[in-house]
Design a protein around this motif. Sequence first.
Motif, short mmCIF file in Angstrom:
data_model
loop_
_atom_site.label_atom_id
_atom_site.label_comp_id
_atom_site.label_asym_id
_atom_site.label_seq_id
_atom_site.Cartn_x
_atom_site.Cartn_y
_atom_site.Cartn_z
N GLY A 189 2.77 -4.83 10.75
CA GLY A 189 1.40 -5.08 11.18
C GLY A 189 0.40 -5.59 10.20
N ASN A 190 0.56 -5.22 8.96
CA ASN A 190 -0.36 -5.81 7.95
C ASN A 190 0.40 -6.71 6.99
OD1 ASN A 190 -2.66 -3.89 8.20
ND2 ASN A 190 -1.29 -2.26 8.08
N GLY A 191 1.67 -7.11 7.16
CA GLY A 191 2.26 -8.08 6.41
C GLY A 191 2.31 -7.88 5.05
N ILE A 192 2.51 -6.56 4.75
CA ILE A 192 2.62 -6.15 3.24
C ILE A 192 3.74 -5.01 3.30
CG2 ILE A 192 0.38 -7.05 2.51
CD1 ILE A 192 -0.53 -4.23 2.51
N ASP A 193 4.05 -4.71 1.84
CA ASP A 193 4.95 -3.57 1.78
C ASP A 193 4.19 -2.25 1.82
OD1 ASP A 193 7.59 -5.13 1.17
OD2 ASP A 193 6.85 -5.12 -0.81
N LYS A 194 4.81 -1.23 2.16
CA LYS A 194 4.53 -0.01 2.41
C LYS A 194 5.13 1.08 1.76
CE LYS A 194 2.59 2.92 6.33
NZ LYS A 194 2.54 2.65 7.70
N PHE A 195 4.79 1.80 0.67
CA PHE A 195 5.65 3.05 0.19
C PHE A 195 5.06 4.23 1.01
CE2 PHE A 195 5.45 -0.61 -2.73
CZ PHE A 195 6.98 -0.73 -3.26
N ASN A 196 6.12 4.98 1.10
CA ASN A 196 6.01 6.53 1.58
C ASN A 196 6.74 7.49 0.57
OD1 ASN A 196 4.57 5.10 3.99
ND2 ASN A 196 6.81 4.76 4.74
N TRP A 210 0.90 -1.23 -0.01
CA TRP A 210 0.06 -0.02 0.09
C TRP A 210 0.77 1.27 -0.03
CZ3 TRP A 210 -2.13 2.40 5.00
CH2 TRP A 210 -1.52 1.94 5.94
N ILE A 211 0.14 2.39 -0.37
CA ILE A 211 1.13 3.82 -0.43
C ILE A 211 0.24 4.66 0.44
CG2 ILE A 211 1.43 5.74 -1.80
CD1 ILE A 211 1.14 3.52 -4.41
N THR A 212 1.13 5.40 1.26
CA THR A 212 0.68 6.47 2.23
C THR A 212 1.20 7.85 1.79
OG1 THR A 212 2.33 6.33 4.09
CG2 THR A 212 1.00 4.31 3.86
N GLY A 213 0.81 8.66 2.62
CA GLY A 213 1.25 10.20 2.50
C GLY A 213 2.21 10.62 3.71
N LEU A 214 2.64 9.57 4.63
CA LEU A 214 3.36 9.92 5.54
C LEU A 214 4.60 10.81 5.21
CD1 LEU A 214 3.26 6.35 7.81
CD2 LEU A 214 1.67 8.40 7.86
N ARG A 215 4.86 11.56 6.01
CA ARG A 215 6.19 12.29 5.96
C ARG A 215 7.00 12.33 7.37
NH1 ARG A 215 6.14 17.41 5.95
NH2 ARG A 215 3.80 17.69 6.67
N ARG A 216 8.28 12.38 7.27
CA ARG A 216 9.32 12.26 8.47
C ARG A 216 8.92 13.16 9.48
NH1 ARG A 216 14.05 10.98 4.32
NH2 ARG A 216 13.42 8.55 4.02
N GLU A 217 8.79 14.47 8.95
CA GLU A 217 8.80 15.65 9.78
C GLU A 217 7.26 15.59 10.59
OE1 GLU A 217 9.37 19.38 7.99
OE2 GLU A 217 7.14 19.41 7.20
N GLN A 218 6.48 14.97 10.11
CA GLN A 218 5.00 14.96 10.68
C GLN A 218 4.79 14.99 12.25
OE1 GLN A 218 3.17 12.15 8.05
NE2 GLN A 218 1.69 13.98 7.13
N SER A 219 5.64 13.80 12.66
CA SER A 219 5.59 13.81 14.30
C SER A 219 6.74 12.69 14.71
CB SER A 219 4.29 12.93 14.58
OG SER A 219 4.32 11.58 14.07
N VAL A 220 6.97 12.80 16.10
CA VAL A 220 8.07 11.85 16.58
C VAL A 220 7.82 10.52 16.30
CG1 VAL A 220 8.48 13.53 18.58
CG2 VAL A 220 6.80 11.96 18.70
N ARG A 274 7.14 9.45 13.39
CA ARG A 274 7.12 8.98 11.72
C ARG A 274 8.52 9.54 11.53
NH1 ARG A 274 1.24 10.97 9.92
NH2 ARG A 274 0.18 9.48 10.94
N ASP A 275 9.68 9.85 12.30
CA ASP A 275 10.83 10.52 11.97
C ASP A 275 11.69 9.77 11.04
OD1 ASP A 275 11.47 9.33 14.24
OD2 ASP A 275 12.32 11.30 15.13
N GLU A 276 11.52 8.22 11.17
CA GLU A 276 12.54 7.27 10.53
C GLU A 276 11.85 6.60 9.45
OE1 GLU A 276 14.28 5.04 13.70
OE2 GLU A 276 15.46 6.63 14.55
N ILE A 277 10.81 7.04 8.86
CA ILE A 277 10.11 6.26 7.85
C ILE A 277 11.03 6.30 6.47
CG2 ILE A 277 7.58 6.25 8.75
CD1 ILE A 277 7.27 8.47 6.62
N GLY A 278 10.92 5.08 5.70
CA GLY A 278 11.64 4.93 4.51
C GLY A 278 10.59 5.17 3.49
N PHE A 279 11.21 5.27 2.02
CA PHE A 279 10.33 5.43 0.97
C PHE A 279 9.56 3.91 0.67
CE2 PHE A 279 13.44 8.60 -0.18
CZ PHE A 279 12.73 10.03 -0.26
N LYS A 280 10.16 3.07 0.94
CA LYS A 280 9.59 1.69 0.98
C LYS A 280 10.00 0.99 2.45
CE LYS A 280 9.58 -2.68 -1.29
NZ LYS A 280 10.15 -3.42 -2.45
N GLU A 281 9.30 0.23 2.99
CA GLU A 281 9.44 -0.47 3.97
C GLU A 281 8.39 -1.48 4.16
OE1 GLU A 281 9.40 2.44 7.26
OE2 GLU A 281 7.08 2.96 6.98
#
Length: 253
Positions: free
Chosen positions: A160-167, A137-147, A149-156
Motif C-alpha cells: 500500500g505504501n510501496g516501502i518495507d515494513k518491519f514488525n 517503517w517500523i510498527t508495533g503490530l503483533r500476530r495475536e492482535q487480531s484476525v 494480523r495473524d500472518e505478519i512477518g518481522f519484515k515484509e
Amino acid sequence: MSELLTPELDAKVANTIAVLQQAAAENSDTGLVFANSLGAEDVVITDLISKHTPQIGMFVLDTGRLPEETLKLLTDVQALYGNLKVQVFYPEAADVEEYVQSNGVNAFYESQAMRKGCCFVRKIKPLKRALANRQAWITGLRREQSVTRDEIGFKEFDEGNGIDKFNPLADWTEADIWAYIRAHKVPYNALHDQHYPSIGCAPCTRAVAEGEDVRAGRWWWENPETRECGLHSGAPANKDEAKPVNVMDFLPK
Ligand code: SF4
C-alpha cells in the motif's frame, strides 16, 4: 539475560533489537521511521530504540480526537527519552472542516464508510505525509492482535505504501509486552489500567470486559474482520494532495 525476564522473553527482546538494528543498517536515518501509536507495544519499541538504536526517528499521528491520557503519555515520553527524535503529524485543517461540515462531527458511528472516511482524513493522509520519501517503517503490530494480523512477518513489503515494513514484535504475546513494561518501568497509557488494552481515538475506543478480545473495544459497533483504520491494510492514498478531501471521493461506491 535480564534478571527480570524469562529466557524465552529475553530471546524475543534480543531478536527485536536485532530486527531494529537490521532496519537501521538497511536504511538511511532519514529513510527509516517508527510509527509510534503510544500503545503498549509501541512504548516497548520506544524504550528499545532509545537504548539500542536511537538514530531511528519516530512520529506520532495526533488525530485531534486522542484521549487526554494519550496526550499526557506523549509529553512524558518526550521528557523521559531526551535522545529520541519525535515528530507529531496532524490532519489538514481543510480536510477536517470539510468532513465535519459535510457529515457531522461524529459521523463515523453511522456507517463503516463514514468511519473509514474519518480515519482517512485524520490518520491515512497524515500517515502518507509522515511516510513520504521513506524507504521503510517500523510498527508495533503483533500476530495475536487480531484476525487481520495473524500472518505478519518481522519484515515484509508494504504494498500500500510501496516501502518495507518491519514488525519487530510480531511474535510477542500480550503477556510479553506487559512483562517488559513492568521489568523496565516503561511509561504507558493510564487507560490501560482502566481495561483499555488497545487505545485509539477517544470516541472510537471503549473499555473491554473480562475475557473479551484485546481489540474488542476498538470500533466495537463493526464486524471484527473490518476493524482496521487502514494504516496497516494498504489503504489507497488520495493522489491529489492539493484538493480538499470530499469524503464521497474515496468511500466505497
Ligand atoms: S478512530 Fe474514530 S475518530 Fe479516529 S480517525 Fe478513525 S473514525 Fe475518526
